[in-house]
Design a protein around this motif. Structure first.
Motif, PDB file in Angstrom:
ATOM      1  N   ALA A 192      -2.397 -32.561  19.954  1.00  0.00           N
ATOM      2  CA  ALA A 192      -1.820 -33.032  18.626  1.00  0.00           C
ATOM      3  C   ALA A 192      -0.770 -34.035  18.630  1.00  0.00           C
ATOM      4  CB  ALA A 192      -0.857 -31.785  18.084  1.00  0.00           C
ATOM      5  N   GLY A 224       2.347 -36.612  17.117  1.00  0.00           N
ATOM      6  CA  GLY A 224       3.432 -36.658  16.051  1.00  0.00           C
ATOM      7  C   GLY A 224       4.803 -36.126  16.662  1.00  0.00           C
ATOM      8  N   ASP A 229       6.497 -34.939  11.871  1.00  0.00           N
ATOM      9  CA  ASP A 229       4.928 -35.256  11.373  1.00  0.00           C
ATOM     10  C   ASP A 229       4.113 -34.038  11.331  1.00  0.00           C
ATOM     11  OD1 ASP A 229       5.430 -37.984  11.492  1.00  0.00           O
ATOM     12  OD2 ASP A 229       5.204 -38.064  13.691  1.00  0.00           O
ATOM     13  N   ASN A 230       4.535 -32.909  12.149  1.00  0.00           N
ATOM     14  CA  ASN A 230       3.574 -31.809  12.061  1.00  0.00           C
ATOM     15  C   ASN A 230       4.159 -30.576  11.153  1.00  0.00           C
ATOM     16  OD1 ASN A 230       3.824 -32.738  15.374  1.00  0.00           O
ATOM     17  ND2 ASN A 230       1.811 -32.887  14.474  1.00  0.00           N
ATOM     18  N   ASP A 231       3.083 -30.009  10.279  1.00  0.00           N
ATOM     19  CA  ASP A 231       3.846 -28.995   9.622  1.00  0.00           C
ATOM     20  C   ASP A 231       3.615 -27.566  10.320  1.00  0.00           C
ATOM     21  OD1 ASP A 231       1.097 -28.308   9.337  1.00  0.00           O
ATOM     22  OD2 ASP A 231       0.543 -29.002   7.343  1.00  0.00           O
ATOM     23  N   GLU A 235       0.212 -26.798  11.519  1.00  0.00           N
ATOM     24  CA  GLU A 235      -0.351 -27.377  12.752  1.00  0.00           C
ATOM     25  C   GLU A 235       0.606 -26.777  14.049  1.00  0.00           C
ATOM     26  OE1 GLU A 235      -2.407 -29.732  13.445  1.00  0.00           O
ATOM     27  OE2 GLU A 235      -1.823 -31.351  14.698  1.00  0.00           O
ATOM     28  N   TRP A 236       1.812 -26.369  14.057  1.00  0.00           N
ATOM     29  CA  TRP A 236       2.358 -25.663  15.033  1.00  0.00           C
ATOM     30  C   TRP A 236       1.681 -24.419  15.448  1.00  0.00           C
ATOM     31  CZ3 TRP A 236       6.328 -26.755  18.304  1.00  0.00           C
ATOM     32  CH2 TRP A 236       6.950 -28.029  18.268  1.00  0.00           C
ATOM     33  N   VAL A 292       4.579 -31.094  19.500  1.00  0.00           N
ATOM     34  CA  VAL A 292       3.802 -29.746  19.584  1.00  0.00           C
ATOM     35  C   VAL A 292       3.215 -29.615  20.912  1.00  0.00           C
ATOM     36  CG1 VAL A 292       2.250 -28.334  18.083  1.00  0.00           C
ATOM     37  CG2 VAL A 292       3.501 -29.951  16.951  1.00  0.00           C
ATOM     38  N   TYR A 293       2.376 -30.627  21.166  1.00  0.00           N
ATOM     39  CA  TYR A 293       1.547 -30.445  22.391  1.00  0.00           C
ATOM     40  C   TYR A 293       2.517 -30.154  23.541  1.00  0.00           C
ATOM     41  CZ  TYR A 293      -1.886 -31.528  25.723  1.00  0.00           C
ATOM     42  OH  TYR A 293      -2.696 -31.567  27.021  1.00  0.00           O
TER      43      TYR A 293
END
Ligand code: NAD
Length: 254
Positions: free
Chosen positions: A85, A87, A91-93, A96-97, A144-145
């Protein structure tokens, strides 16, 4: 004779990249290797593929049961399946999380939970999780990553503690950037993928990305029955990224 002779290993995400290199190396070292992946077409011999989605508990349970039934034992679990991922937290909604944590973290818990009844019967049980230097360093645009791999590191220590008395070892490897399809796809999300690839190479103290085979070598060390005193460790395979502070070459004027 190899220490892996007679053992049965599962490698999740073993159809590509680090997983494929690890599965191939384990098989070459004498293990019977089951690859669990979303797609298993074109797996090289002697790897045996089982379709499985680590984000689905029923799919995981069915695949682990099928491996146990096919080979009669499970000694080694390599929790390798993972997704990328890019961002910042802006950036991540939420979707995505949830998606990344579900595959990268809960996927390891699901797999381990399903494999534990088999691992308890093994004389040399070992779990190796795929962490990342993203757990140890603040990398740009990996919110996230990085959070998912930080959780993998904590999960590794927790699992190692919970299962040490049962003779089950749990360790992780923390690779730097490894040249795999995972990185190729991630680079396509940058405006200038060529410049970003050069920046990734330059970030390594060695000046180049890690190879999948180099990570596989570390995983085999941790998975080996000969490493019976190694548990609760994170082994960095990162070209020096985490610990070294090398000087950039000086430009001298002629
Ligand atoms: P890759 O994309 O080449 O391979 C990943 C494999 O996992 C694929 O075959 C894919 O089909 C499978 N997979 C994905 N989601 C799955 C799911 N839900 N269920 C089952 N299988 C699934 O990736 P890679 O670069 O080889 O990465 C492997 C692991 O190493 C990942 O956990 C990744 O986070 C970690 N890692 C990679 C790097 C790197 O730079 N490539 C660095 C550090 C850590």
């Amino acid at each position: 004779m190899s220490e892996f002779d007679g053992t049965v290993a599962i490698v999740t995400g073993g159809a590509s990249g680090i997983g494929l290199a690890t599965a191939t190396a384990l098989a070459a070292a004498g293990a019977t290797v089951a690859v669990l992946d979303l797609g298993i077409d074109g797996l090289p011999e002697p790897l045996v593929g089982f379709v499985a989605d680590v984000s689905n508990r029923e799919s995981v349970a069915a695949a682990v049961a099928a491996v146990g039934e096919a080979f009669g034992r499970i000694d080694i679990l390599v929790n390798n399946a993972g997704i990328s991922a890019v961002g910042t937290v802006e950036d991540n909604d939420d979707a995505e999380w949830a998606r990344v944590l579900d595959v990268n973290v809960v996927g390891m818990a699901r797999m381990s939970s399903a494999a534990l009844p088999w691992l308890r019967r093994s004389p040399c049980a070992s779990i190796v999780n795929l962490c990342s230097i993203a757990a140890l360093n603040g990398l740009p645009q990996r919110a996230v990553y990085g959070a998912s791999k930080g959780a993998v590191l904590a999960l590794t220590y927790a699992m190692a503690t919970d299962h040490v008395a049962e003779g089950i070892r749990v360790n992780c490897v923390s690779p730097g950037t490894v040249s795999t399809p995972f990185v190729d796809r991630m680079l396509q999300r940058f405006d200038d993928p060529v410049a970003e690839r050069a920046a990734l190479d330059a970030r390594q103290a060695t000046g180049r990305m890690v190879t999948p085979d180099e990570v596989a070598g570390a995983i085999l060390y941790l998975a080996s029955p000969l490493s019976a005193s190694t548990t609760g460790t994170a082994l960095e395979v990162d070209g020096g990224v985490h610990n070294l502070r090398v000087r950039q070459p000086r430009v001298t004027k002629g």
